[in-house]
Every structure is written in structure tokens, then in C-alpha cells.
Design a protein around this motif. Structure first.
Motif, short mmCIF file in Angstrom:
data_model
loop_
_atom_site.label_atom_id
_atom_site.label_comp_id
_atom_site.label_asym_id
_atom_site.label_seq_id
_atom_site.Cartn_x
_atom_site.Cartn_y
_atom_site.Cartn_z
N LYS A 4 -43.81 -38.66 -19.82
CA LYS A 4 -42.44 -38.14 -19.81
C LYS A 4 -42.35 -36.74 -20.43
O LYS A 4 -41.26 -36.22 -20.62
N MET A 5 -43.50 -36.19 -20.77
CA MET A 5 -43.49 -34.86 -21.38
C MET A 5 -43.12 -33.81 -20.33
O MET A 5 -43.50 -33.93 -19.17
N GLN A 6 -42.33 -32.83 -20.73
CA GLN A 6 -41.98 -31.72 -19.84
C GLN A 6 -42.28 -30.42 -20.54
O GLN A 6 -42.26 -30.36 -21.78
N GLU A 7 -42.51 -29.41 -19.75
CA GLU A 7 -42.79 -28.11 -20.32
C GLU A 7 -41.65 -27.65 -21.25
O GLU A 7 -41.87 -27.04 -22.28
N ASP A 8 -40.43 -27.99 -20.85
CA ASP A 8 -39.26 -27.59 -21.61
C ASP A 8 -39.26 -28.16 -23.03
O ASP A 8 -38.56 -27.66 -23.91
N LEU A 13 -31.90 -28.10 -25.09
CA LEU A 13 -33.23 -28.65 -24.88
C LEU A 13 -33.52 -29.80 -25.84
O LEU A 13 -34.13 -30.80 -25.48
N ASP A 14 -33.05 -29.65 -27.08
CA ASP A 14 -33.22 -30.73 -28.05
C ASP A 14 -32.57 -32.01 -27.54
O ASP A 14 -33.11 -33.10 -27.65
N CYS A 15 -31.37 -31.82 -26.99
CA CYS A 15 -30.62 -32.99 -26.52
C CYS A 15 -31.34 -33.63 -25.35
O CYS A 15 -31.41 -34.84 -25.24
N LYS A 16 -31.86 -32.77 -24.49
CA LYS A 16 -32.56 -33.29 -23.32
C LYS A 16 -33.76 -34.13 -23.78
O LYS A 16 -33.99 -35.24 -23.30
N ALA A 17 -34.48 -33.59 -24.74
CA ALA A 17 -35.63 -34.32 -25.26
C ALA A 17 -35.18 -35.60 -25.96
O ALA A 17 -35.77 -36.67 -25.80
N SER A 18 -34.13 -35.47 -26.73
CA SER A 18 -33.63 -36.63 -27.46
C SER A 18 -33.22 -37.74 -26.51
O SER A 18 -33.44 -38.92 -26.77
#
Lengths: 761, 664, 111
Positions: free
Chosen positions: A427-431, A567-572
Motif C-alpha cells: 500500500k506504499m505510494q510515492e506520495d 498527504l499526511d491525511c492520505k497516508a493516515s
């Protein structure tokens, strides 16, 4: 209660109210009723009194009715035999005790007896800057902390909310031995529990014990020494009270709500070390009304039935009876018990390194004199780079130190360092690379005796002599990062390997690659505008504190706490799909200028429990976004200047609005929509979408100098972008003026563009 | 009359003071209700509810082969009718009591009753809120007047249903409305029930019983609740106080005046009058040190709760009090007054004074009470008593009395559980949820001369305490526990199980709470409703692990109370004497399974006290299980308390300083 | 060295302990002081050659903590029947669950 405790608490309450009365009479006679009374930098007057009675005390005379009210809460102590019930009465007396204690501390402030003088004492870190008037004296010290000011309260807000700071412990008295004192405090720190200190036993306070043992005390180490008597215990309770007002959106006078807020949302407990006297029992009775249980390390009656507190009310764990060999183990058991009794949820990640580890050590400063070695800074170069690589190129858990260790570097010397973290995950993304990379700072800082500043290629790391003596070496950076990335980001990161690079050739090579990556990310970030995405993110992390507040976070507007960007939220969301950050489909754009979106409105309506109907993402004038209480800055319209001012929470001074940050915060916070007032993250100032509906950054007519200085470069770019490179100089600050007249004169003189912009109203 | 086996004093009562006086009665050859109960066999037909005497074609005795009355009324109809009539009479008694209080409040508010005033304005505001009376900053008498008028309006409410129904949990209200048993007007439901039970009307047992529930609800959530509230407004909401119970509270050196009956209106004024210097001087002029008041039955409970006036005893002790020879006057108002007092009083110097316009007893002195001249009349009564003092003969006061702490209004309980700032029922709910308190039992109601006096009360209460059941009491049951010493805070240490003891010690309460007179059973309803809304114990009264019981019941009021408790969702056990609906298996089935299905509560008549305890505990455990609460396990509790620190206190300072850190 | 335990009823909290210790430790000949506010007693170890009990008591008295004298004030007395006189003045009679209790107890600390 037990009758034993009830008897003593009620007696103590009567005595302290009588003492407060005598002191008040004396102060009235000597200083007069109009002499001002204030705690340091707070908008909440004497906070417990203000919150409970909705009665602002600003001068000595204001205390008279408070004392009368406190008297009306007193009751007679229960009889030895054939007694009448005492629980409700004891709790009332507890509240009377708190009111009396706050009166006493207020008067002590008048007489200059608070904060308490403590020769030879020095707070660590940034504590003193919030109370500049007490910085003078011996080496910027000589005083204990006294009450925590609003600024510190707010800056701890997000940590209290997101569980990084899961609780606070009010320690009253002194531990059995110095060693026990240190052990207990270290156990609390390890769990990131905020530690408040007060009280004494036979004249010795735990503050003395920690001071003697060289434990650093201050906001940055999560240890706050309030005062050496029990009366100072009013400060932690004032802190708890203000957290309800600040983050809970509660108003003074809503005493029941404020107490319940504390019971359900503020995870505090009282740790009574050593014998317990009447006043300690009385103060504990006050704390119990807040839902804070009491744990003692001596024999005292236990009160195990629950109800006022969530779990047991009073627990006795006599120190000698704790089944453990060493003081350290006993402390661990004791703290474990505290956590159980308060129902604190603590997540600790055991990091296999030879020094203590926890967020409480994040703020530790390693001074030049205490330093074993540093990486980065003036004398060397350090960088950190996290990148995503294919699954088969990562060997999970592999930690390599490539190049020499720091053994041969002279004490106090410097060396080059590169930290390369390679991660892989389905689930890792470059972002997410920058999101994770930024964590390196927090992760490394958690080690006691290690200081980390900066990021990317301006990282600067110091290792203290103590840490080095305990065996801390370069490899341990890898251990920390490996453990923490798995623990905190396990949902997106499956494999982690770390390379610590000191080999000069390799260092140069990777530094170059890292810089290319930074540059690439910068460009990517610049392209990431609101129009380019169809999803915003919500942040309702603070709803555990401010139940109706909901942040809407877009690529160009970060969360008001400054801690969460898009981006933090997306990752979270990837990490925890049912967590506080949820995707918001923008839906139909109703008004691109003001930033109305159907999806946002719908989401906010539900998330705010119907309190907020719609939100204009880019406007302060119309349906502005709500705020909890942990905003970095407040933006507020100054109608006379046809512009806005931006006040940073670090700024204790007066503003042209006639209010300080603390007072303004009361209007901005609590999940309420107040047109013309908004709490924001400071980096929102640099966004092209900063109140773009109302004219953008050119509307800023006044700004705390703290912001001007700390964000000078970023703001300069903004001014250039806005087509007025000198704009920053046209913006006033508190050193220039703190009133509207002064502001207008300054703006006229400088020709600030706001004056010629279309009227705001 | 055929000689029956007459019980010895030890068989007739468990109360040592009562036993002593029963022995005294034998000695002097005085007759009491105990003796008469042994002499008279209860009518076996009436006992089972099978005697129909509602018209002049009867009375029809539906026994043996007879399964129909002259009119064709079945046993089921007759039994249900008899039961319903009792409920109507019981409801009427409580509610009429309430009406008089409402009139007193009105008179006080309008200034016609100068001896009364609003002693508890805060309670007035609370009641005003329920009755929809605006408070604002209006003068207190205006509010009081509106409250009194609104209360009086409830008796003859023209449309809609009683305002107090909304104090019940939402789910409960829905049950009432769905079943059509939400009471409309208080008087109307009593009249309706009397109407239905007239010959040739409602002849369907279930239908009759439904109206019995509606009538009883008009008592519980209407008359009784208003009576409690208005009494609190006029005389203060009770809070804990010290007092004593049993005949030993009578004084040889003072004029003893016993107040007996049910209403506080006069007795409160007598309490004031007894402290009047003029009255004291008059008593002294007759050789007494002053006037000593003591109470019997619920008047006693009213002045006990509010003024701390001691209890002389419960229902079956009214005659015994006179047998002491030390009672100079017994002042009675309404309800539970035995006519047998007259011949006894005549044997002694005692003045039996009736005061209510509703109650005269042949042979008694009648000094009619009028709230407009309350103090004047109270003084006249006391003077009458004082005048009798010099005529006292031999005095026999058993030196037996027990301390107690009464005064547990629901408002005080709320306060006790958290103080001004945090008062709520959370700690009680928590204690039940955790299992420290297994459940709650309300043991209320009367004494019954056919039973061994107080025996059932003592037995069931002691068993419940052992089993960590919190006991709340009113009426004569409460007086029984008071005399037994269960209502002292120390009793928690002595009699309660480990969990209950912890809770009592935490709050400082006795393990048995005295909630007041029998109209104050409405307090129990309020407490139950509040326990529900506090959450954690289900969403209706029927979910709470609680049982109501009248383990020595005798009066029709007890049936009314039982019925409104059942209709509110409670399991109620009537103890001691035979099932008054035994004559109809259908009716017995209707009030048990039938009602359980309809309203979630059930009414059972059990003679054996051990069975009462067994079933009550089984019910409590069943409800606990239904709520998913942990199984009751007393071994987990009992670790709170002061005992450990007391050991430390024994030591000299130096050793103590070490000892507080525990044993190494 | 001798030691003595003195009752000091007015030392009921730890800020009094500071004053009591202050008064005693500056006496010449006092070697150790344990001032316990929990038990309202002071344990003094002293050299009888330099100081005596009377001097110690005198010092305590001068500091405002006379030995064996005084008691903490109780500002409110119960009635003769031990009823709390405050009850009738308390301005609330709660007979319902307070709404905020339920609202506030909702799901706390979600994350």
C-alpha cells in the motif's frame, strides 16, 4: 469516600478556607481591593474559579464573593459513631478547597511569592520564553514554574488529542527515595505522560529529589515543577479546567460539563507520594470531582467502588509491598496501576536501544558541553532520505552502518552522516515518502540523550556523552527507525531496511541522489493544488476533545494545528481506514472562489453533528472553517484597516483587536463558526488559497513578529508571488503597534495595499 | 367463642419491646390485636376473594360447587373485582392525602394558612418544571399557588394524561399508552374503577385488572408522587439526620405525645408547637420537663425524615404504646388507626385524639384540624395531652431503642452520590453493573397481626444484606429495620456483604435506606426512573435488577402500591398471608404471567419468607444476566475501607512513619 | 542525643511543615526534625547539652504552632440531630439524570 478520608478532607477544607479568608483579609487591608490579581499569560483569570463560577477575578476585591461561596460548600466532618453520609459533602468540600487554594495562589502572586522561588533551579528548554518576566534572576532561573500559560496549553493540544501524550500525572509529595522518584518519573516519561509536580513530605518535595538527581525539568521534558506545597496542586487542576474551555468549547459556568469533560476526556490522575495530610486529602477530593483518581504509595484507606471517577477512586499501593526487587521495577508497577485505574490507553513501542525512549525526551536539548558528537550543523553534513523501493530489494530488518562509527571522532567533534531508509509495501505510494521521512525527526528525537533538528539535508543530530557512555551508537538509529516505522506505519510499510552512511564517497553519492529526490518532490508539491484533486480529507482527531469540530484539509490548506497536511491525511487514511482522517469527495463545486463544495458541506454537516451547515474553504468572512483549540495562529478581521491580523500562539502581547491571543482563542475555538475569526496552521499563510476569496495574503495588515522572523523566507516568497516584494515590511507587528490607531497610521505611512482593496464588508 | 391457640408474646413478635409489652398485656389482662388475630379465624371465602357482596342479590359465596353468582358472575370476575376494589380504595387513600396537601399548599401560598410556608423553594422550582409552571423571577407564593392549582388540576384533569407520567422512562410511557392504561385524572381512575366494579358492569377479569393498573398508576405517578413533592415543598426535602426508634424513646419525665397516622400537615405543626416556650412552661407547670413527641406509622416517618422526631414503633405497636401507660395523648389523623385503641386508652389515662375531618373514632376525643388555624389547634392538642400527664398511673417503658439515620429523599441520594458538582446515580448504577451491589430490593408496607410481628421484615432484610442487595424501605417495614438497627451506618460493617459494605462505606450510608412514608414509595419510582436514564441498566424499569415486596402486607394501600409498581415494570412479592386472588387460577395467572407479558412486572403472593428471598434473588440474577452483567461474585469485593490505616494509627510516630510504606 | 515527639495540631498541611521545619532546624542543637502534617506531630532529635524541650516548644509557639494547642477551625456546625445545615440552602433538587452527563460520556478518546 471512606470515613477516615472524609473526616480529614472535610477538616482540611474547613481549615484551608479559613486560611484563605485570613489571607484575603490581610491582602484587602494591605494591598486594597483594587490591586490586580492575575496568573501568568492566561485569558482565563483564575481558571478554576472562572470556570466553576463564571466569575472573573482580576483584582483582590473580586475574591470576596468567591470565598463566601467556598464557605457555603463546607460541611461538618462526620462523627465517630452513628454518622450521617459524607460522600457528597466531602466532594463539595473538595471543591471549596480548590477555590480556596486558587485564592491563596492568587494572593501569593500579588505578594510576589508565586511562582515559587527556588535558588539554583533552572527550567530546561523553551519554558522560560513564555514567561519572560521571570527569566531574569540567576541564570534565567531561580523559580519554579507556577501555572502553565495558555500558549503551552495550546501547543500541547494536538498531542493530548491524538494520544501522543496520553495522560497527565499530578505527583504530590515526595518519593520514598531519590532513586524511586527518578524511577517513577522515568516510567511516566517513557509513556509520554505529562508529569506535574507539587507538594512535600517533611519539607522535601519530589522537585527537590529530581533536582538533586539532575533530572531536567521543563515543558520540553514533560515535567513541570509547580511548587513545593500542596496548594500548588491547584495549577494542574487549572490546566485541566482550561483544557475543557480551550478544546472542549465549554463556557465558564458550565461547571458540570467541564468536570465531566475532564472525567471522560482528560486522562489525569493524582499520585500521592508519602504520608497524606488533611489538605492533601481535601485537594484529592477536589480532583475526584474531575474524575481524577488518587493512587498513593503509602497505606491509606482505599475507595474502590466506581462512579465519580471511571474506575477506582482511591488506591493504596504501599511502596514496600509492591512485589518487585528494585525501585525501578516498583515504579513500573506503580505507574502501571495508575494507568489501569485511570483507564489510560498507552501505546508504547519498545525500542531496543541502551537509553530511555519516549516522546517525553523529544524536547531534550543536548548542550555543546554535554555533547559527544554531532552530525550536521556548521561543522559537518547530515541528511536523511526515505525512499520506496520494490519489494524484492528490501531485506526487512537489515541495518547497515557503511563507514566508520564515531568512536574515533574526538569528544565534542563532528562527522558526516547519511540516513537512508528504504521501505516497501503493497500500500506504499510515492506520495507517502515525504510523510514518512518527516517522521525520522520525531523518531530519533525520542531517544534520551539524542537531539534531532531539521530535516532532509539540513538535519542536525547530536548525541550526548551520557548516551554514548551507555553504548548508544550509529546502528541504534537504524534500530529506532526500523522499530518505529513498523509500529506506527505497519499498515503501509511491510519491509524496512536502514543504511547509515558515513563512508565519504558513498555519502556524497547519496546526498546527491537525495537532493534530486527533494527537488522532484518540491515540484510535485507545487503541482498539487486543490483543483488537481477530487478528494479532500477530513480531520476529526480533535473530536475527542472538541466534539463538533471538523477540519477540512485540502492540498493547499493544511490542518489548523499545523501537524496534518493533505498527504499526511492520505497516508493516515491508508493506515487506518476507519480513523480520524476520511476522504471527502469534493462533489460539485458551488463557488470556486469562496470554496463551496457540495461534498464538503454534506460531510461537515454530519461530522459537526448538525452544528455547521456549510463551509467556505477559502473565506474568513463567510462560513469560515471551525477550530478546535490547537490552532497555531488566529486570523481575525480588523474592520478599520480593511484587512486581517495574524496572531501566533507564541505571542503573548496585546493585538490591535484589543485582545491577546488567549482571549481571541476563546472566540475562535470550540467548534464554532465565527465570521471574521479563524484558527489556522501557520503554513496556510503561504498558500495561494489563503483567504483567497477575501483578497489573500495582501489582506494581512498585522502579524506577530514571531511569525515574521521564523517564517521570513517563506513569507518573502509569498510577497513576491503576490507581486509586492516589500509587502512584509508594510505589515505591522506588536513591536510597532498594538492598537487600531497606531495600526492605521502605520499602514498609511507604508501604503499597505489593504487600504485600497475592495471593502471587506 | 371457641378457644384457639393463643400465641405467646415470643411467637407473636420478634421485637423485644413489643414482646415485653405483650407480656405486660397478659399481666394486666389487656386485649390487643395480636390476641384478636388468634381468636378470629379469617373468613376462608373472603380470603381467596370469592365472596361477592356487590349487590343485594348476594352476598354470593362462590365455593364448592358454586362457580357463578346469582347474576352469573364467574369466580374470575368476582376475584378480579374484589382485587380491583381494594386497589381503588388504596389509590383513593394516597391520592386524597395528596389532595389535602395540595390544598394546604394553596392556602399557604394565598396567605390563608399563616402557619405554613414554602420551606423548600428549590423543590418548588423543580416541581414547577414538571407541572409546566413558569418560574422566572416571579414571587414564590405566586409560583406555589400555580403549582398547587396545577396539582389539584391533576385530580380532575379534563383531557390528556397525568403530567408526571413523563417522569417515567420513554419506553415505559409507550407501554402505558399502547395498552391504554396511561392514567388520565387521578379521581377519574378511582371513580372509573368503582364504577366498573359495580354490579353488572365490567365482567372480564383481564379488562378489570387493566383498569386496576391504570388506577394504581394514577396513585403511584399521580397522587403519591404529588403528595411526596408537595410535602417536600411545604416541610423541606429530607436529608439525613439522626434519630432513634422503638418504644424506649418514650420518656418518664416528659409529656409523651404519640403522633400516629399518615399526614404530616398537623404533625409538623405539633413539632413546632412542642418547642413553643409557652407550651413547655405549661408542661412544666404540670410537673413534666417538656413535651416528648414520638411517632407511629407514616406520620412518624414523615416527621422522622424531616425533623428527626423518633419512632415509637410501627403499625402493630400502636396499642402497645398505650400499654406503657406513659402515653399522655395519641394524636391520630388518617389511615391505619385501630379502633381497638379506644378501649385501651380508656384503661389508661391516655387521650386518644382524632383530628381529621374524615376520621372520627367512637369514644375518642375529637379536636378537628383546620390548616387555617394550625398552630392554635396544635397547641390545644398539646394542652390536652399535658393535662393528662398528672393522671399517669404505673409506667412501663421497655428500655429498648435503636439509633438510625433516616432522611434519604431521592434528591439527597442523588447528592450523596457526587455532591453539588457531580451528583448523579452513576455510582449506584456502576456498583450494580460491577456486581458490588447485586440488586436493589424495596421492602415496604405494613405489619400484619396474623404474622409474627416484624419477623418477615427482619428475615428478608438480613438475607438481602448478606447477599449484597441494597435495601430501600418505607412505611412500617422501614420502622421494623430501624428498630432492628439496620439503618445505622455501622450496620453496613456488621450485616452487609463485602460489596455492599464497600459502597456503604464509600458514601457513609446505612445498608438499608429509609425513604419515608408509604406515599414516598413514589420516591422509589423516581429513583428507578433515574437509574434507567443514567444508562447501563437497560432502558426500562423492568430491566433493572430490582424487586419490590411488602413482606407483611395487610392494607388495601399495599395492593395499590404493589399494582403500580408492577405496572411500572417491577417484580413485586406480597409476603405473609394468603393470596387474595387464590380463588381464581385465571386471575392469579393474569397478575403473574399475564402482567409480565404486558408490562414486564409481575405480582406474586408468597407466604414463606425463605421462598420470598429465593425468588427475589433469582429474579435479580435473571435480570443481571439479561443485561449481560457479570455474575454476582462476592469474593471479588471488600478490599476498600479504613481498617488498614487504623492499624497504622495505633503505632508511635516513628514506627508509623515506616509502617505507612507497608510491610517489607 | 535525645528525641521528643510533640503534638502540633495546627500543622495540618505541607506548607505548615515548611514553616515548622524552618523554626526548628535553625535552633542550635537540633539535629534532626521530622515534621509530619499527616499526623500533626513533630519528631525532634536534639543535643540536650545545647537545647532543651522547653526551647523547642517555645520556638514552635513563636512560629505560630504551639505544642498541643489549637485545632483546625470547622466553619460549619451540624444541627443537634447532626443534620447538615447546608442542605436546606443548596439550590438544587435533582430528580432527573442531567443531560450533559449522557452527552459527555459518549465515545471519548476515539483515536
Amino acid at each position: 469516600m471512606s470515613r477516615y478520608i472524609a473526616t480529614r478532607a472535610i477538616r482540611g477544607a474547613n481549615a484551608i478556607v479559613a486560611e484563605a479568608e485570613a489571607l484575603l483579609q490581610k491582602a484587602l487591608a494591605e494591598k486594597g481591593p483594587d490591586t490586580p490579581v492575575a496568573f501568568t499569560n492566561t485569558a482565563y483569570y483564575l481558571p478554576v474559579i472562572y470556570a466553576m463560577l463564571s466569575h472573573p477575578v482580576s483584582k483582590i476585591g473580586d475574591m470576596v464573593p468567591v470565598l463566601e461561596y467556598a464557605k457555603s460548600l463546607l460541611h461538618p466532618p462526620p462523627d465517630e459513631k452513628w454518622w450521617v453520609p459524607y460522600l457528597g459533602e466531602t466532594l463539595d468540600c473538595g471543591m471549596a478547597t480548590l477555590l480556596a487554594e486558587e485564592i491563596i495562589e492568587g494572593i501569593r502572586f500579588v505578594y510576589g511569592e508565586q511562582p515559587e522561588r527556588y535558588p539554583g533551579f533552572r527550567m530546561t528548554g523553551s519554558a522560560s520564553f513564555t514567561s519572560p518576566e521571570f527569566e531574569t534572576g540567576e541564570e534565567g532561573g531561580g523559580y519554579l514554574n507556577g501555572p502553565i500559560d495558555d500558549i503551552q496549553l495550546r501547543s500541547w493540544g494536538i498531542q493530548l488529542v491524538d494520544g501522543r501524550m496520553p495522560a497527565f500525572a499530578a505527583i504530590v509529595g515526595a518519593a520514598r527515595t531519590n532513586r524511586a522518584a527518578v524511577a517513577i518519573v522515568r516510567e511516566l516519561q517513557r509513556r509520554n505522560i505529562l508529569v506535574f509536580l507539587c507538594g512535600n513530605v517533611n519539607g522535601r518535595s519530589i522537585i527537590d529529589q529530581l533536582h538533586e538527581e539532575g533530572v531536567e525539568m521543563g515543558y520540553d521534558t514533560y515535567i513541570v515543577p509547580f511548587g513545593r506545597d500542596t496548594i500548588a496542586a491547584i495549577y494542574p487542576l487549572g490546566f485541566a479546567t482550561r483544557s475543557a474551555l480551550t478544546f472542549g468549547g465549554l463556557k465558564p459556568g458550565q461547571w458540570r460539563e467541564i468536570l465531566l469533560y475532564n472525567k471522560y476526556r482528560v486522562f489525569a490522575f493524582v499520585l500521592a507520594l508519602g504520608e497524606v495530610d488533611d489538605l492533601k486529602y481535601a485537594t484529592a477530593a477536589g480532583a475526584i470531582s474531575y474524575g481524577f483518581p488518587v493512587i498513593a504509595d503509602t497505606v491509606i484507606p482505599q475507595i474502590l467502588p466506581t462512579g465519580i471517577t471511571r474506575y477506582e477512586h482511591v488506591i493504596s499501593m504501599p511502596w514496600e509491598e509492591i512485589e518487585a526487587e528494585t525501585d525501578e521495577e516498583k515504579a513500573a508497577r506503580l505507574v502501571q496501576k495508575c494507568i489501569e485505574v485511570r483507564g489510560v490507553k498507552v501505546k508504547i513501542t519498545e525500542v531496543p536501544i541502551p537509553v530511555p525512549y519516549g516522546s517525553a525526551f523529544e524536547g531534550e536539548v543536548v548542550r555543546k558541553a554535554d555533547m559527544r558528537v554531532e552530525f550536521g550543523g556548521r561543522a559537518s553534513r547530515a541528511f536523511e532520505y526515505l525512499r520506496m523501493v520494490p519489494m524484492d530489494q528490501v531485506e526487512d530488518g537489515k541495518i547497515e552502518v557503511i563507514g566508520p562509527g564515531f568512536e574515533d571522532v574526538p569528544v565534542g567533534g563532528a562527522m558526516d552522516l547519511g540516513i537512508l531508509v528504504e521501505v516497501a509495501g503493497r500500500k506504499m505510494q510515492e506520495d507517502f515518502e515525504p510523510v514518512l521521512e518527516r517522521q525520522i525527526h520525531y523518531f530519533i528525537n525520542g531517544a534520551s540523550g539524542v537531539q534531532h533538528i531539521g530535516q532532509r539535508d539540513i538535519a542536525w543530530i547530536r548525541i550526548s556523552k551520557t548516551a554514548a557512555e551507555k553504548g548508544f551508537n550509529l546502528r541504534h538509529f537504524g534500530d529506532i527507525l526500523y522499530t518505529r516505522f513498523h509500529a506506527d506505519f505497519g499498515a503501509i510499510v511491510d519491509k524496512v531496511q536502514v543504511k547509515i552512511i558515513t563512508d565519504p564517497a558513498l555519502h556524497a553519492e547519496w546526498l546527491q541522489k537525495a537532493r534530486e529526490a527533494y527537488e522532484y518532490r518540491n515540484r510535485r508539491l507545487a503541482d498539487l493544488v486543490d483543483e488537481a484533486v477530487d478528494t479532500f480529507y477530513s480531520c476529526v482527531l480533535c473530536q475527542s476533545f472538541a466534539p463538533t469540530h471538523c477540519c477540512v484539509i485540502s492540498p493547499q490548506r493544511l490542518g489548523l494545528c499545523g501537524a496534518y497536511n493533505w498527504l499526511d491525511c492520505k497516508a493516515s487514511y491508508e493506515i487506518n481506514p476507519t480513523g480520524p482522517n476520511q476522504p471527502i469527495q469534493k462533489g460539485q463545486c458551488l463557488d470556486p472562489e469562496k470554496g463551496y463544495f457540495t461534498g464538503v458541506n454534506e460531510y461537515v454537516r454530519v461530522a459537526s453533528q448538525g452544528k455547521v451547515e456549510s463551509v467556505a474553504v477559502y473565506s474568513i468572512m463567510e462560513n469560515p472553517m471551525t477550530a478546535c483549540g490547537c490552532f497555531e495562529c488566529i486570523v481575525m478581521v480588523i474592520p478599520e484597516a480593511n484587512g486581517v491580523m495574524v496572531v501566533s500562539r507564541e505571542d503573548p502581547s496585546m493585538t490591535p483587536a484589543g485582545m491577546t491571543f488567549s482571549t481571541l482563542a476563546g472566540m475562535a475555538g470550540g467548534g464554532l463558526q465565527t465570521p471574521g475569526v479563524m484558527g489556522v496552521g501557520k503554513y496556510y499563510l503561504t498558500s495561494p488559497k489563503f483567504i483567497s476569496a477575501d483578497g489573500g495574503f495582501k489582506r494581512v495588515v498585522w502579524m506577530s513578529s514571531f511569525l515574521k522572523q521564523t517564517m521570513a523566507e517563506e513569507l518573502k516568497k509569498v510577497c513576491e508571488r503576490e507581486g509586492d516584494p516589500d509587502l512584509l515590511d508594510k505589515i505591522a507587528d506588536e513591536t510597532i503597534c498594538t492598537d487600531v490607531e497606531g495600526l492605521l497610521a502605520f499602514l498609511e505611512e507604508k501604503g499597505h495595499p489593504a487600504l485600497s482593496m475592495p471593502p471587506l464588508f | 367463642m371457641a378457644k384457639k391457640k393463643v400465641r405467646t408474646p415470643q411467637e407473636a413478635s420478634r421485637d423485644p419491646a413489643a414482646i415485653a409489652l405483650l407480656e405486660r398485656a397478659l399481666e394486666i389482662g389487656a386485649e390487643t390485636c395480636f390476641y384478636r388475630a388468634d381468636e378470629i379465624t379469617p373468613c376462608p371465602i373472603g380470603a381467596e376473594g370469592l365472596c361477592c357482596r356487590f349487590c343485594a342479590m348476594g352476598p354470593c359465596r362462590l365455593v364448592g360447587d358454586v362457580d357463578m353468582g346469582v347474576c352469573g358472575a364467574t369466580r374470575d370476575t368476582v376475584v378480579a373485582r374484589n382485587f380491583a376494589r381494594s386497589v381503588a380504595a388504596g389509590s383513593a387513600s394516597h391520592s386524597d392525602h395528596a389532595r389535602d396537601l395540595a390544598y394546604t399548599l394553596l392556602a399557604a401560598a394565598e396567605g390563608h394558612a399563616p402557619d405554613y410556608k414554602i420551606r423548600d423553594p428549590y423543590k418548588l422550582y423543580e416541581v414547577a418544571r414538571y407541572l409546566g409552571i413558569k418560574v422566572g423571577d416571579r414571587p414564590i407564593n405566586e409560583i406555589a399557588r400555580d403549582v398547587a392549582l396545577a396539582a389539584l388540576g391533576e385530580f380532575g384533569r379534563i383531557q390528556g394524561t397525568l403530567l408526571y407520567l413523563k417522569r417515567a422512562p420513554a419506553k415505559r410511557q409507550k407501554i402505558w399508552y399502547d395498552l391504554g392504561i396511561a392514567p388520565r385524572a387521578i379521581d377519574r381512575e378511582v371513580v372509573d374503577l368503582l364504577h366498573r366494579t359495580h354490579a353488572g358492569n365490567d365482567q372480564d377479569a383481564e379488562h378489570l385488572l387493566d383498569q386496576a393498573m391504570r388506577c394504581a398508576l394514577a396513585d403511584g405517578w399521580g397522587g403519591s408522587m404529588l403528595a411526596t413533592d408537595i410535602t417536600d415543598i411545604l416541610f423541606g426535602t429530607p436529608a439525613p439526620v439522626r434519630s432513634e426508634a422503638n418504644l424506649g424513646v418514650l420518656r418518664e419525665d416528659m409529656v409523651n405525645v404519640i403522633i400516629h397516622g399518615h399526614e404530616p400537615t398537623l404533625s409538623e405543626i405539633i413539632v413546632a408547637a412542642a418547642q413553643d416556650p409557652e407550651v413547655i412552661a405549661y408542661a412544666q407547670s404540670k410537673g413534666a420537663k417538656g413535651v416528648n413527641l414520638a411517632g407511629i406509622c407514616c406520620t412518624a416517618n414523615e416527621v422522622l425524615m424531616r425533623e428527626g422526631i423518633p419512632l415509637a414503633g410501627n403499625f402493630l405497636q400502636q396499642e402497645l404504646a398505650i400499654l406503657t401507660g406513659a402515653v399522655d395523648a395519641m394524636v391520630v389523623d388518617v389511615q391505619c388507626i385501630m379502633e381497638g385503641l379506644v378501649p385501651l386508652a380508656n384503661r389508661f389515662h391516655t387521650a386518644l385524639i382524632t383530628t381529621s375531618p374524615k376520621v372520627k373514632v367512637t369514644g375518642a376525643v375529637h379536636i378537628e384540624f383546620d390548616e387555617h388555624r394550625a398552630l392554635e389547634i396544635a397547641k390545644e392538642i398539646l394542652r390536652t395531652a399535658i393535662d393528662r400527664f398528672p393522671q399517669r398511673g404505673e409506667v412501663f417503658i421497655p428500655d429498648i431503642r435503636s439509633p438510625l439515620v433516616p432522611g434519604f429523599s431521592h434528591e439527597y441520594i442523588n447528592y450523596a452520590l457526587g455532591g453539588t458538582y457531580r451528583g448523579s446515580f452513576r455510582p449506584l448504577n456502576d456498583a450494580i453493573i460491577a456486581g458490588r451491589i447485586r440488586g436493589v430490593v424495596a421492602d415496604i408496607g405494613c405489619n400484619n397481626a396474623r404474622l409474627c410481628h416484624d419477623e418477615n421484615h427482619y428475615y428478608v432484610v438480613s438475607e438481602f444484606l448478606k447477599n449484597d442487595v441494597l435495601v430501600v424501605q418505607t412505611g412500617c417495614g422501614a420502622i421494623a429495620s430501624a428498630k432492628r438497627g439496620y439503618m445505622t451506618p455501622e450496620a453496613a460493617m456488621e450485616y452487609a456483604g463485602p460489596g455492599l459494605r464497600e459502597v456503604c462505606e464509600a458514601i457513609g450510608i446505612p445498608p438499608v435506606l429509609h425513604l419515608g412514608a408509604c406515599v414516598d414509595n413514589s420516591r422509589i419510582l423516581t429513583v428507578l426512573a433515574q437509574m434507567v436514564s443514567e444508562t447501563g441498566l437497560g432502558d426500562d424499569i423492568s430491566d433493572i435488577p430490582a424487586v419490590g415486596m411488602a413482606s407483611e402486607w395487610m392494607s388495601e394501600k399495599a395492593l395499590a402500591i404493589a399494582t403500580y409498581c408492577v405496572a411500572s415494570g417491577a417484580y413485586v412479592i406480597m409476603g405473609g398471608v394468603r393470596n387474595p386472588v387464590a380463588g381464581s387460577p385465571l386471575v392469579t395467572q393474569l397478575i403473574t404471567e399475564g402482567w409480565e407479558k404486558k408490562v414486564g412486572g409481575r405480582l406474586e403472593f408468597l407466604e414463606d419468607p425463605e421462598e420470598i428471598v429465593r425468588r427475589a434473588l433469582a429474579h435479580i440474577d435473571k435480570k443481571r444476566a439479561a443485561l449481560g452483567l457479570e455474575e454476582y461474585n462476592p469474593a471479588k469485593w471488600g478490599k476498600s475501607g479504613d481498617w488498614r490505616i487504623r492499624e497504622v494509627l495505633e503505632l508511635p510516630l516513628e514506627e508509623r512513619l515506616e509502617a505507612v510504606y507497608g510491610r517489607k | 542525643m535525645e528525641k521528643v515527639v510533640l503534638d502540633v495540631p495546627l500543622m495540618w498541611a505541607d506548607h505548615h511543615v515548611m514553616k515548622v521545619r524552618n523554626a526548628l532546624t535553625k535552633l542550635d542543637g537540633v539535629e534532626d526534625v521530622y515534621a509530619s502534617s499527616a499526623w500533626k506531630q513533630v519528631l525532634v532529635k536534639y543535643d540536650p547539652a545545647k537545647v532543651d524541650r522547653a526551647r523547642i516548644e517555645q520556638a514552635l509557639g513563636q512560629a505560630g504552632y504551639p505544642v498541643g494547642q489549637g485545632q483546625t477551625p470547622i466553619l460549619v456546625e451540624p444541627t443537634e440531630k447532626r443534620r447538615d445545615p447546608r442542605w436546606s440552602a443548596m439550590s438544587f433538587r435533582m430528580s432527573q439524570t442531567y443531560r450533559a452527563d449522557l452527552e459527555m460520556s459518549g465515545d471519548f478518546r476515539k483515536w
